[in-house]
Write a protein that holds these residues in place. Structure first.
Motif: not given
Length: 430
Positions: A215-225
């Motif tokens: 999830r951390a890897r996926t969210w890092g790409q999807k929810y790039a701040a």
């Protein structure tokens, strides 16, 4: 052919299947055993493992006569295993005794290195913790505690790709080692002579860590701040909740103290709605006091996307944190059921982490929830099917009975299935 297979079979296989949650009656039938015989095999195996672990870790200097016995019996050492150890040392060849004591000293040194690594994580000195663990892995490459330290440090410092690689690899290793041990009675990477040091986590433990890293890897790409100094500063301020000198209280009292102290910061983040999500998710990759603020903030946002994040976060299995995610989902009622359905039917490798979501559906009595739970009663994983049956029974719907009966026929009278059938049957008779 059947006779040859039986002769080559590991004699402890019935015990291993029982420990995995197999139905005792079916195991007895499969291996032509009586129930008392199977129970004795289990008791003998557990006792042998307990004694083997004790002898393997024992040194005379580690345990005082009046200390609790390290075997876990609850008795004083002098009243339990000390006489056996003293007698064993008298009859043991000097060279064997010397090797045993040397191994114990090395093991004691290793445990200190493990504690040092986790102390560094506790102090949030992640770079130093990672360097320490990697150095130890040069000597102990099959000690999951050091792999865990490196992975934890990677998640805390934003290296989600490396954390994902570690978690996936160690999960695969744990699965391989469990299967090999069940077939052979020893760990493959340890060797039959146990000359190589190993310390493996269970596959379930690594599966949870694998999910977090994925999830951390996926969210890092999807929810790039996007650059947002205000939100970035607010999220960093929440990390101060991890300061135990400032907040010494524990459990619910400790959380309330932190929530009151950070009330203005939490209000400012809540006011930003979905814009805050990219800054909140990294707080959850390691279980800390700061991570406990996230479920409330996502629930306050109120979007379907945040409901989905709550469902995925509930699978992290963190104490209290996961329960809060599930509580907010349950309050979402039928709207949450649709979101949960999406999560349940994705990433099937992680299905055993989803039983909390099944439980939530049991408290949302609608047709969609019923259909999903009915489908999961047929799940190949006994643990998942068991929980699905229990959740389905809470719908108080007589139409659930055929699904429960079918699950019982396939899996046996597991505790939750048997209870669910009884409850529905009694309701029909009323």
């Amino acid at each position: 052919m059947e006779e040859n297979r039986s002769q080559n079979q590991n004699p402890l296989q019935p015990v291993f299947e029982l420990l995995q949650g197999g139905d005792p009656e079916k195991i007895c039938l499969k291996y032509n055993l009586t129930r008392p015989r199977l129970d004795k095999m289990l008791a003998d195996y557990q006792e042998s493992r307990r004694r083997a672990a004790l002898v393997d870790s024992y040194t005379l200097s580690q345990t005082g006569r009046n200390d609790p016995c390290p075997c876990g019996s609850g008795k004083k050492y002098k009243k339990c295993c000390l006489p056996h150890h003293e007698e064993a040392r008298k009859t043991m060849p000097p060279d064997q005794l010397k090797r045993m004591d040397e191994r114990a000293k090395l093991r004691e040194k290793l445990e200190k290195e493990v504690r040092r690594g986790f102390d560094l994580i506790f102090l949030q000195d992640y770079d130093k913790a990672a360097r320490h663990a990697r150095k130890q892995l040069e000597t102990y490459p099959e000690d999951d505690r050091f792999h865990d330290l490196v992975m934890t440090a990677c998640l805390a410092t934003g290296d989600c790709e490396e954390a994902f690689r570690i978690a996936r690899g160690r999960w695969q290793t744990a699965v391989e080692e469990k299967l090999f041990y069940q077939e052979n009675g020893y760990h493959q990477r340890e060797g039959v002579d146990k000359n190589t040091h190993v310390h493996f986590y269970s596959p379930d433990t690594w599966l949870e860590k694998f999910w977090v890293a994925q999830r951390a890897r996926t969210w890092g790409q999807k929810y790039a701040a996007s650059p947002d100094p205000e939100l970035s500063k607010a999220a960093d301020m929440l990390k101060a909740a991890n300061d135990l000198q400032r907040f010494p209280s524990k459990q619910e009292e400790g959380f309330q103290a932190r929530r009151e102290a950070f009330a203005p910061v939490l209000a400012s983040i809540e006011a930003r709605g979905a814009d805050a999500v990219p800054f909140l998710l990294p707080l959850t990759y390691n279980f800390t006091w700061a991570s406990l603020f996230v479920p409330d903030l996502l629930a306050a946002c109120g979007t379907d996307e945040c409901l989905r994040l709550l469902a995925e976060l509930s699978m992290f299995r963190y104490p209290y944190f996961s329960q809060e995610c599930l509580r907010h989902l349950e309050q979402g009622d039928e709207r949450a059921a649709g979101v949960i359905a999406q999560v349940l039917f994705e990433n099937p490798a992680f299905d055993q982490l989803k039983v909390g979501l099944l439980a939530v559906l049991g408290n949302i009595p609608c047709q969609e929830s019923f259909s999903i739970l009915a489908r999961f009663t047929e799940h190949e994983n006994r643990y998942v099917a068991n929980w699905a049956c229990e959740a389905l029974s809470r719908h108080k719907n007589p139409e659930a009975l055929p699904y429960l009966e079918k699950a019982k026929q396939r899996l046996g009278a597991l505790d939750k299935i048997a209870g669910a059938i009884k409850e529905i049957a009694e309701m029909k008779q009323a």
